[in-house]
Design an enzyme around this catalytic site. Structure first.
Site, PDB file in Angstrom:
ATOM      1  N   THR A 198       2.085   3.360  -6.628  1.00 68.37           N
ATOM      2  CA  THR A 198       2.240   3.826  -5.350  1.00 68.37           C
ATOM      3  C   THR A 198       1.807   5.106  -5.146  1.00 68.37           C
ATOM      4  O   THR A 198       1.061   5.834  -6.092  1.00 68.37           O
ATOM      5  CB  THR A 198       3.876   3.734  -5.246  1.00 68.37           C
ATOM      6  OG1 THR A 198       4.232   4.099  -3.688  1.00 68.37           O
ATOM      7  CG2 THR A 198       4.572   4.957  -5.986  1.00 68.37           C
ATOM      8  N   VAL A 210       0.902  -1.329   0.047  1.00 67.01           N
ATOM      9  CA  VAL A 210      -0.062   0.101   0.078  1.00 67.01           C
ATOM     10  C   VAL A 210       1.005   1.372   0.107  1.00 67.01           C
ATOM     11  O   VAL A 210       1.881   1.496   0.760  1.00 67.01           O
ATOM     12  CB  VAL A 210      -1.148  -0.149   1.333  1.00 67.01           C
ATOM     13  CG1 VAL A 210      -1.907   1.335   1.305  1.00 67.01           C
ATOM     14  CG2 VAL A 210      -1.771  -1.310   1.213  1.00 67.01           C
ATOM     15  N   CYS A 211       0.676   2.106  -1.090  1.00 67.33           N
ATOM     16  CA  CYS A 211       1.329   3.445  -0.771  1.00 67.33           C
ATOM     17  C   CYS A 211       2.829   3.102  -1.112  1.00 67.33           C
ATOM     18  O   CYS A 211       3.121   2.566  -1.969  1.00 67.33           O
ATOM     19  CB  CYS A 211       1.129   4.148   0.462  1.00 67.33           C
ATOM     20  SG  CYS A 211       1.606   5.953   0.560  1.00 67.33           S
ATOM     21  N   THR A 212       3.646   3.882  -0.401  1.00 67.09           N
ATOM     22  CA  THR A 212       5.196   3.644  -0.822  1.00 67.09           C
ATOM     23  C   THR A 212       5.716   2.415  -0.251  1.00 67.09           C
ATOM     24  O   THR A 212       6.872   2.193  -0.482  1.00 67.09           O
ATOM     25  CB  THR A 212       6.079   4.862  -0.211  1.00 67.09           C
ATOM     26  OG1 THR A 212       5.563   5.076   1.401  1.00 67.09           O
ATOM     27  CG2 THR A 212       5.407   6.129  -0.822  1.00 67.09           C
ATOM     28  N   GLY A 261      -2.480   2.381  -4.386  1.00 64.25           N
ATOM     29  CA  GLY A 261      -1.965   3.808  -4.581  1.00 64.25           C
ATOM     30  C   GLY A 261      -1.644   4.426  -3.110  1.00 64.25           C
ATOM     31  O   GLY A 261      -1.798   3.545  -2.146  1.00 64.25           O
TER      32      GLY A 261
END
Length: 229
Positions: A120, A100-102, A150
């Protein structure tokens, strides 16, 4: 048969990156979720909320789903051999390797996203290619057994998609309804494309210090080195 999900937890993790999918996974029948860290000591998130790991690296059994959330603490993980080794070991036998995300940058730094389509957070998207991944814009990107989400709130969408893949769509929709997940934000400023230029500048300024540190780290772990480490 119980599906085992392990979510990596580390200092300065973005709490919603973790708690969004955690809530979805934990609400699904037949799914067990653990928070996995180097030790069982409490771990502070980027906003101060502390997490209590349920497994440490040494005691973590093979996982069906490995999930790496993001946050400012990702920067340290990109050069942390112990964490990267753990991620590689678990990824070998996992049905799904996810982020998730970075958190996607951690998978990439571990050499797992070479040639893999991934996404990301918008403010780190350009780092994906430099770490060997194939950047793709989207709230959720699946490439085989790799699923990347993202930024931050995309983790809820991600969690539902993974539950559907593991347990079935009916269970995922039941969880969605039980959680009343029907987003209708009061403002249309959730992406760089919809936010005003002034708001985009404010957000970039707020994230600038972490991004600058990440830029230096990515410069040190060249794509070839990340894939071979």
């Amino acid at each position: 048969m119980t599906v085992r999900v392990g979510i990596l937890v580390f200092p300065q993790v973005q709490q919603l990156d973790l708690t969004g999918p955690y809530e979805v996974f934990a609400s699904a029948e037949g799914v067990r979720v653990d928070l996995v860290a180097k030790s069982l000591a409490p771990v502070p998130s980027s906003t101060g909320l502390a997490f209590a790991p349920t497994l440490d690296f040494a005691g973590c059994p093979p996982l069906d789903v490995l999930c790496v959330p993001g946050g400012g603490g990702v920067n340290a993980l990109l050069e942390d051999p112990e964490t990267l080794d753990f991620v590689r070991r678990q990824a070998k036998g996992a049905r799904f390797v996810t982020s998730v995300c970075t958190g996607a940058l951690v998978l990439a730094a571990a050499g797992l996203l070479a040639g893999v389509r991934a996404t990301t957070h918008w403010n780190a998207h350009d780092f994906l290619a430099r770490l060997g991944a194939v950047p793709e814009t989207g709230r959720l990107v699946r490439d085989g057994r790799f699923i990347t989400a993202g930024g931050v709130t995309a983790g809820i969408d991600f969690g539902l998609a993974v539950v559907a893949a593991l347990v079935g769509r009916d269970e995922a929709e039941t969880v969605q309804l039980a959680l009343e997940y029907a987003p209708a934000p009061p403002f249309d400023a959730g992406t760089p494309q919809t936010a005003s230029p002034a708001i985009l500048d404010r957000a970039k300024a707020r994230l600038a210090a972490s991004r600058a540190a990440r830029e230096a780290i990515v410069g040190r772990i060249a794509p070839g080195e990340a894939a071979q480490s």
